[in-house]
Motif scaffolding. Structure first.
Motif, PDB file in Angstrom:
ATOM      1  N   GLN A  15       0.826  -1.200   0.000  1.00 14.24           N
ATOM      2  CA  GLN A  15       0.000   0.000   0.000  1.00 14.24           C
ATOM      3  C   GLN A  15       0.862   1.251   0.000  1.00 14.24           C
ATOM      4  O   GLN A  15       0.580   2.235  -0.691  1.00 14.24           O
ATOM      5  CB  GLN A  15      -0.916   0.009   1.227  1.00 14.24           C
ATOM      6  N   LEU A  16       1.945   1.228   0.800  1.00 14.55           N
ATOM      7  CA  LEU A  16       2.856   2.370   0.831  1.00 14.55           C
ATOM      8  C   LEU A  16       3.504   2.585  -0.527  1.00 14.55           C
ATOM      9  O   LEU A  16       3.642   3.717  -0.999  1.00 14.55           O
ATOM     10  CB  LEU A  16       3.933   2.149   1.900  1.00 14.55           C
ATOM     11  N   LYS A  17       3.899   1.472  -1.166  1.00 15.87           N
ATOM     12  CA  LYS A  17       4.498   1.575  -2.490  1.00 15.87           C
ATOM     13  C   LYS A  17       3.499   2.174  -3.470  1.00 15.87           C
ATOM     14  O   LYS A  17       3.844   2.988  -4.322  1.00 15.87           O
ATOM     15  CB  LYS A  17       4.948   0.199  -2.976  1.00 15.87           C
ATOM     16  N   CYS A  18       2.238   1.752  -3.355  1.00 17.40           N
ATOM     17  CA  CYS A  18       1.200   2.262  -4.254  1.00 17.40           C
ATOM     18  C   CYS A  18       1.007   3.755  -4.053  1.00 17.40           C
ATOM     19  O   CYS A  18       0.867   4.516  -5.003  1.00 17.40           O
ATOM     20  CB  CYS A  18      -0.101   1.508  -4.026  1.00 17.40           C
ATOM     21  N   ASN A  19       0.996   4.204  -2.778  1.00 17.39           N
ATOM     22  CA  ASN A  19       0.843   5.625  -2.497  1.00 17.39           C
ATOM     23  C   ASN A  19       1.986   6.428  -3.108  1.00 17.39           C
ATOM     24  O   ASN A  19       1.785   7.499  -3.691  1.00 17.39           O
ATOM     25  CB  ASN A  19       0.780   5.855  -0.987  1.00 17.39           C
ATOM     26  N   ASP A  20       3.213   5.929  -2.949  1.00 14.97           N
ATOM     27  CA  ASP A  20       4.363   6.603  -3.544  1.00 14.97           C
ATOM     28  C   ASP A  20       4.231   6.645  -5.056  1.00 14.97           C
ATOM     29  O   ASP A  20       4.566   7.646  -5.700  1.00 14.97           O
ATOM     30  CB  ASP A  20       5.655   5.877  -3.162  1.00 14.97           C
ATOM     31  N   SER A  21       3.750   5.559  -5.626  1.00 18.06           N
ATOM     32  CA  SER A  21       3.613   5.485  -7.075  1.00 18.06           C
ATOM     33  C   SER A  21       2.553   6.454  -7.580  1.00 18.06           C
ATOM     34  O   SER A  21       2.697   7.040  -8.655  1.00 18.06           O
ATOM     35  CB  SER A  21       3.275   4.050  -7.496  1.00 18.06           C
ATOM     36  N   LEU A  22       1.466   6.642  -6.819  1.00 23.19           N
ATOM     37  CA  LEU A  22       0.441   7.611  -7.219  1.00 23.19           C
ATOM     38  C   LEU A  22       0.999   9.020  -7.242  1.00 23.19           C
ATOM     39  O   LEU A  22       0.614   9.842  -8.085  1.00 23.19           O
ATOM     40  CB  LEU A  22      -0.759   7.518  -6.271  1.00 23.19           C
TER      41      LEU A  22
END
Length: 303
Positions: free
Chosen positions: A192-199
């Protein structure tokens, strides 16, 4: 790491590209010289954990049959890391995974064997807490550091073969294992953290293209403006479910529609502004985006 490896940098951004065994060997030899650490291979293999192996890693955890699980690990590594072959044997008390050097790596053999064993350890450590690692090379100077690499593992050197031994009896049950639940929860949180960074990267990429939607809005230029590599930008976009071309086309379509409806700018000028070499190319692209030609959109708005 890539110096003198005769590798075209462009292939590193090509998901369908391949490196030869000779190129891989050159990279590993250079890495060994730079790091000067005999444990590097094993530690690198440990990085290939469930996160590194993606959905396959989590699929492994659903295997109730322990022998089936270990067999899946072996078959998977044969495909994903085809540098050594592996032979799996099982008796009533333990499973043995023996490595075979089909390429005759010579001085690289300890490093590559370490990579395999570290990866096997990461994939199987959640269901087994006891390992014996046998290496066919002499004990290095950092023997204590080797022993600390794998919790619950025993390292043996100067053995007849490179082999991993895991017990079939007395292994830890997974169904009631709180550490397994903790691991999965942490994994999901990390994703989820990776996804947030990616967004965030998606927003930054879109902003860069909006600033300059023309021919300079290439992946390489945008990555340079963000202080990132093209590969990192593409990886973040993929994690967030986007493609670079898709974002760029969305921005270009928005700009083109505004120019068509709110200005009298000639079509060839619009095409040039959003990165097309001629009006025909622009018209073809715009129709693929909207199902209408630029002329149809302009006429409909004026009416």
């Amino acid at each position: 790491m890539l110096e003198n490896a005769d590798i075209d940098p462009a292939i590193l951004d090509n998901p369908e590209g391949f490196l030869s065994i000779k190129q891989v060997s050159q990279i590993l030899r250079h890495g060994n010289r730079l790091l000067n650490d005999e444990t590097t291979g094993f530690r690198f293999g440990q990085e290939l954990d469930l996160h590194g192996h993606g959905l396959f890693g989590f699929a492994l955890l659903r295997q109730k049959n322990y022998r089936h699980l270990v067999n899946m690990v072996v078959q998977y590594l044969r495909v994903s890391l085809p540098l050594m072959d592996m032979e799996i044997k099982a008796n009533g008390e333990e499973i043995s995974i023996q490595l075979h050097d089909n390429w005759e790596f010579g001085d690289l053999k300890p490093t590559i064997a370490g990579i395999y064993m570290g990866s096997i350890y990461s994939l199987a450590s959640l269901v087994s807490k006891r390992f014996t690692f046998e290496f066919d090379f002499p004990c290095p100077g950092k023997s204590l550091q080797w022993q600390q690499l794998a919790k619950g593992g025993t390292m043996r050197f100067d053995q007849p073969q490179n082999r991993v031994l895991m017990p079939l009896v007395g292994r830890q049950m997974r169904d009631d294992d709180a550490s397994m639940a903790n691991y999965l929860a942490a994994a999901r949180s990390q994703e989820q953290l990776k996804c947030n960074d990616s967004l965030k990267v998606v927003t930054q990429v879109r902003h860069q293209i909006m600033t300059s939607p023309g021919r300079s809005s290439s992946l390489e230029r945008v990555a340079e403006q963000l202080g990132m590599s093209s590969r990192s930008v593409r990886r973040h976009l993929n994690l967030a479910g986007y493609g670079f071309s898709t974002i760029r086309n969305q921005v270009r379509e928005t700009f083109a529609t505004r120019f068509l409806q709110d200005t009298d700018m000639p079509l060839e000028k619009i095409a040039e502004h959003i990165g097309y070499s001629d009006q025909a190319s622009f018209s073809k692209a715009y129709r693929s985006w909207t199902g209408k030609t630029p002329g149809e959109v302009r006429r409909a708005h004026r009416q």
